[in-house]
Write a protein that holds these residues in place. Sequence first.
Motif, mmCIF file in Angstrom:
data_model
loop_
_atom_site.group_PDB
_atom_site.id
_atom_site.type_symbol
_atom_site.label_atom_id
_atom_site.label_comp_id
_atom_site.label_asym_id
_atom_site.label_seq_id
_atom_site.Cartn_x
_atom_site.Cartn_y
_atom_site.Cartn_z
ATOM 1 N N ASN A 160 0.826 -1.204 0.000
ATOM 2 C CA ASN A 160 0.000 0.000 0.000
ATOM 3 C C ASN A 160 0.863 1.258 0.000
ATOM 4 O OD1 ASN A 160 -2.648 1.476 0.438
ATOM 5 N ND2 ASN A 160 -1.539 2.100 2.267
ATOM 6 N N ALA A 161 1.911 1.269 0.820
ATOM 7 C CA ALA A 161 2.785 2.442 0.885
ATOM 8 C C ALA A 161 3.450 2.697 -0.463
ATOM 9 C CB ALA A 161 3.839 2.249 1.973
ATOM 10 N N LEU A 162 3.900 1.632 -1.108
ATOM 11 C CA LEU A 162 4.549 1.786 -2.414
ATOM 12 C C LEU A 162 3.548 2.220 -3.477
ATOM 13 C CD1 LEU A 162 6.937 -1.300 -2.339
ATOM 14 C CD2 LEU A 162 7.561 1.119 -2.116
ATOM 15 N N ARG A 163 2.319 1.732 -3.365
ATOM 16 C CA ARG A 163 1.273 2.141 -4.323
ATOM 17 C C ARG A 163 0.988 3.635 -4.201
ATOM 18 N NH1 ARG A 163 -3.673 3.507 -3.642
ATOM 19 N NH2 ARG A 163 -3.715 2.735 -1.484
ATOM 20 N N ARG B 207 12.745 4.860 -1.633
ATOM 21 C CA ARG B 207 13.531 3.657 -1.351
ATOM 22 C C ARG B 207 13.101 3.194 0.039
ATOM 23 N NH1 ARG B 207 20.145 3.556 -1.691
ATOM 24 N NH2 ARG B 207 20.480 1.371 -1.047
ATOM 25 N N MET B 208 12.115 2.313 0.059
ATOM 26 C CA MET B 208 11.455 1.961 1.319
ATOM 27 C C MET B 208 12.272 0.947 2.113
ATOM 28 S SD MET B 208 7.530 0.737 1.799
ATOM 29 C CE MET B 208 6.847 0.449 3.442
ATOM 30 N N PRO B 209 12.560 1.252 3.377
ATOM 31 C CA PRO B 209 13.306 0.301 4.218
ATOM 32 C C PRO B 209 12.526 -1.000 4.388
ATOM 33 C CG PRO B 209 13.242 2.488 5.219
ATOM 34 C CD PRO B 209 12.270 2.506 4.084
ATOM 35 N N THR B 210 13.234 -2.072 4.636
ATOM 36 C CA THR B 210 12.575 -3.359 4.836
ATOM 37 C C THR B 210 12.038 -3.506 6.253
ATOM 38 O OG1 THR B 210 14.698 -4.366 5.397
ATOM 39 C CG2 THR B 210 13.990 -4.492 3.089
#
Length: 210
Positions: free
Chosen positions: A79-82, A92-95
């Motif tokens: 959802n955050a990436l969408r 560049r989302m942390p894991t």
Amino acid sequence: MTAGADPTKTGEAERLGPLCVPVYYDFASSLCYVAHRVLERMAPTLAELQLALQWTPLDLTRITGWRRGAHVEGPRRANALRVARELQVSVRMPTAWLDSRASGALALRLEGDPRAVTWRERVFSAAFEEGRDIGDPEEHARLLRELELEPGDAESGARALDEATRSAVEAGVTGVPTFLLGEWPFGGIQTDDTMRHVLTRYARKARGEL
């Protein structure tokens, strides 16, 4: 002046100055980074509406129960990436959920200081553009050195962040980012057009134009 605007009310708004809009955020949140970028490109709209954003950090783990260091995966990550993709913000989302407490505490200490803007930009870009772990003490110290900032007292900073989080909860904040429009907590970040509509309506209502 906008076409069709009441010059009397416009003059009154200018006399009273900008409206303050608290924006609650957590440096660990990719959606807050997206909001940071969306509002950055909306600066002309905010200036036109005479809205001053008051960026207030909090510790989201104390509200949601999420664990620092927990893996961000599945629907939450998707959802955050969408949202980032739809709002045309590269991230560049942390894991894992980063420990943002030291960064948030320093942001509170810098409140009202022009360097607060620089610190917010630097921390967000380090976490979501460069992939740096802002919760790592060495990384935090490196960021401080880059901007020639002093860390301040860690214990008092932690207390200030806890207090800011409690105040946010009392104001009805349940997530981030949240815009406090008067007494209405408006959560999330939307398209530029939707944000413009919501903020314009709030500004006009707050100034008695509706």
